[in-house]
Scaffold this motif. Structure first.
Motif, PDB file in Angstrom:
ATOM      1  N   ARG A  42      39.750-115.656 -66.963  1.00  0.00           N
ATOM      2  CA  ARG A  42      38.626-116.511 -67.371  1.00  0.00           C
ATOM      3  C   ARG A  42      37.569-116.581 -66.265  1.00  0.00           C
ATOM      4  NH1 ARG A  42      39.009-119.287 -71.951  1.00  0.00           N
ATOM      5  NH2 ARG A  42      41.053-119.372 -72.922  1.00  0.00           N
ATOM      6  N   GLU A  43      38.003-116.736 -65.038  1.00  0.00           N
ATOM      7  CA  GLU A  43      37.069-116.813 -63.914  1.00  0.00           C
ATOM      8  C   GLU A  43      36.329-115.493 -63.734  1.00  0.00           C
ATOM      9  OE1 GLU A  43      34.902-118.306 -60.678  1.00  0.00           O
ATOM     10  OE2 GLU A  43      35.927-119.268 -62.348  1.00  0.00           O
ATOM     11  N   ASP A  44      37.041-114.377 -63.865  1.00  0.00           N
ATOM     12  CA  ASP A  44      36.396-113.066 -63.742  1.00  0.00           C
ATOM     13  C   ASP A  44      35.319-112.893 -64.811  1.00  0.00           C
ATOM     14  OD1 ASP A  44      38.025-112.483 -61.598  1.00  0.00           O
ATOM     15  OD2 ASP A  44      39.333-111.104 -62.711  1.00  0.00           O
ATOM     16  N   LEU A  45      35.617-113.295 -66.040  1.00  0.00           N
ATOM     17  CA  LEU A  45      34.624-113.198 -67.111  1.00  0.00           C
ATOM     18  C   LEU A  45      33.453-114.139 -66.862  1.00  0.00           C
ATOM     19  CD1 LEU A  45      36.838-112.886 -70.305  1.00  0.00           C
ATOM     20  CD2 LEU A  45      35.282-111.160 -69.378  1.00  0.00           C
ATOM     21  N   ARG A  46      33.723-115.334 -66.356  1.00  0.00           N
ATOM     22  CA  ARG A  46      32.654-116.290 -66.060  1.00  0.00           C
ATOM     23  C   ARG A  46      31.703-115.719 -65.008  1.00  0.00           C
ATOM     24  NH1 ARG A  46      30.984-119.473 -62.476  1.00  0.00           N
ATOM     25  NH2 ARG A  46      32.730-119.183 -61.078  1.00  0.00           N
ATOM     26  N   VAL A  47      32.262-115.149 -63.951  1.00  0.00           N
ATOM     27  CA  VAL A  47      31.446-114.559 -62.891  1.00  0.00           C
ATOM     28  C   VAL A  47      30.624-113.395 -63.445  1.00  0.00           C
ATOM     29  CG1 VAL A  47      31.556-113.245 -60.722  1.00  0.00           C
ATOM     30  CG2 VAL A  47      32.928-115.319 -61.002  1.00  0.00           C
ATOM     31  N   LEU A  48      31.251-112.563 -64.242  1.00  0.00           N
ATOM     32  CA  LEU A  48      30.569-111.420 -64.842  1.00  0.00           C
ATOM     33  C   LEU A  48      29.409-111.895 -65.730  1.00  0.00           C
ATOM     34  CD1 LEU A  48      30.726-108.337 -64.993  1.00  0.00           C
ATOM     35  CD2 LEU A  48      32.257-108.600 -66.938  1.00  0.00           C
ATOM     36  N   MET A  49      29.645-112.933 -66.519  1.00  0.00           N
ATOM     37  CA  MET A  49      28.596-113.456 -67.388  1.00  0.00           C
ATOM     38  C   MET A  49      27.447-114.033 -66.565  1.00  0.00           C
ATOM     39  SD  MET A  49      30.819-114.912 -70.673  1.00  0.00           S
ATOM     40  CE  MET A  49      30.648-116.546 -70.164  1.00  0.00           C
ATOM     41  N   GLU A  50      27.751-114.687 -65.455  1.00  0.00           N
ATOM     42  CA  GLU A  50      26.690-115.209 -64.581  1.00  0.00           C
ATOM     43  C   GLU A  50      25.855-114.069 -64.003  1.00  0.00           C
ATOM     44  OE1 GLU A  50      28.443-117.712 -61.599  1.00  0.00           O
ATOM     45  OE2 GLU A  50      28.855-119.320 -63.023  1.00  0.00           O
ATOM     46  N   GLN A  51      26.504-112.978 -63.615  1.00  0.00           N
ATOM     47  CA  GLN A  51      25.775-111.832 -63.084  1.00  0.00           C
ATOM     48  C   GLN A  51      24.846-111.242 -64.143  1.00  0.00           C
ATOM     49  OE1 GLN A  51      29.067-109.390 -61.859  1.00  0.00           O
ATOM     50  NE2 GLN A  51      28.976-110.098 -59.744  1.00  0.00           N
ATOM     51  N   ILE A  52      25.339-111.153 -65.366  1.00  0.00           N
ATOM     52  CA  ILE A  52      24.531-110.608 -66.454  1.00  0.00           C
ATOM     53  C   ILE A  52      23.360-111.541 -66.759  1.00  0.00           C
ATOM     54  CG2 ILE A  52      24.533-109.987 -68.900  1.00  0.00           C
ATOM     55  CD1 ILE A  52      27.520-109.122 -68.427  1.00  0.00           C
ATOM     56  N   GLU A  53      23.609-112.848 -66.763  1.00  0.00           N
ATOM     57  CA  GLU A  53      22.532-113.823 -66.976  1.00  0.00           C
ATOM     58  C   GLU A  53      21.448-113.655 -65.914  1.00  0.00           C
ATOM     59  OE1 GLU A  53      21.755-116.137 -69.180  1.00  0.00           O
ATOM     60  OE2 GLU A  53      23.573-116.304 -70.374  1.00  0.00           O
ATOM     61  N   SER A  54      21.848-113.465 -64.676  1.00  0.00           N
ATOM     62  CA  SER A  54      20.884-113.252 -63.595  1.00  0.00           C
ATOM     63  C   SER A  54      20.068-111.998 -63.845  1.00  0.00           C
ATOM     64  CB  SER A  54      21.591-113.142 -62.244  1.00  0.00           C
ATOM     65  OG  SER A  54      22.214-114.340 -61.918  1.00  0.00           O
ATOM     66  N   GLU A  55      20.728-110.964 -64.322  1.00  0.00           N
ATOM     67  CA  GLU A  55      20.046-109.696 -64.605  1.00  0.00           C
ATOM     68  C   GLU A  55      19.027-109.868 -65.734  1.00  0.00           C
ATOM     69  OE1 GLU A  55      19.174-106.156 -63.221  1.00  0.00           O
ATOM     70  OE2 GLU A  55      20.842-107.298 -62.433  1.00  0.00           O
ATOM     71  N   ILE A  56      19.365-110.660 -66.726  1.00  0.00           N
ATOM     72  CA  ILE A  56      18.431-110.919 -67.817  1.00  0.00           C
ATOM     73  C   ILE A  56      17.179-111.602 -67.269  1.00  0.00           C
ATOM     74  CG2 ILE A  56      18.038-112.284 -69.906  1.00  0.00           C
ATOM     75  CD1 ILE A  56      20.997-111.782 -70.610  1.00  0.00           C
ATOM     76  N   LYS A  57      17.384-112.567 -66.378  1.00  0.00           N
ATOM     77  CA  LYS A  57      16.248-113.292 -65.802  1.00  0.00           C
ATOM     78  C   LYS A  57      15.354-112.366 -64.991  1.00  0.00           C
ATOM     79  CE  LYS A  57      18.661-117.663 -65.781  1.00  0.00           C
ATOM     80  NZ  LYS A  57      19.444-118.597 -65.000  1.00  0.00           N
ATOM     81  N   LEU A  58      15.956-111.392 -64.341  1.00  0.00           N
ATOM     82  CA  LEU A  58      15.189-110.459 -63.516  1.00  0.00           C
ATOM     83  C   LEU A  58      14.656-109.277 -64.313  1.00  0.00           C
ATOM     84  CD1 LEU A  58      17.515-110.245 -60.381  1.00  0.00           C
ATOM     85  CD2 LEU A  58      15.400-111.530 -60.606  1.00  0.00           C
ATOM     86  N   GLU A  59      15.046-109.173 -65.546  1.00  0.00           N
ATOM     87  CA  GLU A  59      14.881-108.036 -66.449  1.00  0.00           C
ATOM     88  C   GLU A  59      14.188-106.814 -65.852  1.00  0.00           C
ATOM     89  OE1 GLU A  59      13.438-107.099 -70.962  1.00  0.00           O
ATOM     90  OE2 GLU A  59      13.389-109.119 -70.219  1.00  0.00           O
ATOM     91  N   ASN A  60      12.990-106.936 -65.386  1.00  0.00           N
ATOM     92  CA  ASN A  60      12.273-105.765 -64.894  1.00  0.00           C
ATOM     93  C   ASN A  60      12.213-105.704 -63.375  1.00  0.00           C
ATOM     94  OD1 ASN A  60      11.691-104.659 -67.441  1.00  0.00           O
ATOM     95  ND2 ASN A  60      10.065-106.174 -67.707  1.00  0.00           N
ATOM     96  N   ALA A  61      12.841-106.643 -62.727  1.00  0.00           N
ATOM     97  CA  ALA A  61      12.869-106.623 -61.269  1.00  0.00           C
ATOM     98  C   ALA A  61      13.980-105.684 -60.817  1.00  0.00           C
ATOM     99  CB  ALA A  61      13.083-108.040 -60.746  1.00  0.00           C
TER     100      ALA A  61
END
Length: 87
Positions: free
Chosen positions: A28-47
């Protein structure tokens, strides 16, 4: 558009996790961390985009494929969305 699809897949993954599949706390923690990383990537989308996120999702697919095929399927969709974004 790919970012919207990726967000949709993350929402699906959250819904699956809310159904409390038999996952260990570490999983569960591994998936939570992975989802946070993906969320960050969405926010940066073109960065600056971090290709290691796609690698991490692929590793999660391998890890969950046998015991949690629905979660693995959602993770595969996330990988496809990341690829569409050029990550």
């Amino acid at each position: 558009m790919p970012a919207q699809e990726l967000q949709k897949q993350l929402d699906t993954l959250r819904e699956q996790l809310e159904q409390n599949p038999p996952l260990s706390e570490v999983e569960r923690e591994d998936l939570r961390v992975l989802m946070e990383q993906i969320e960050s990537e969405i926010k940066l989308e073109n960065a600056t985009q971090d290709a290691s996120i796609a690698d991490g999702v692929n590793q999660a697919v391998d890890r969950f494929e046998l015991e949690h095929p629905a979660i693995a399927g959602t993770l595969r969709n996330i990988v496809q969305s990341l690829v569409s974004m050029g990550i």
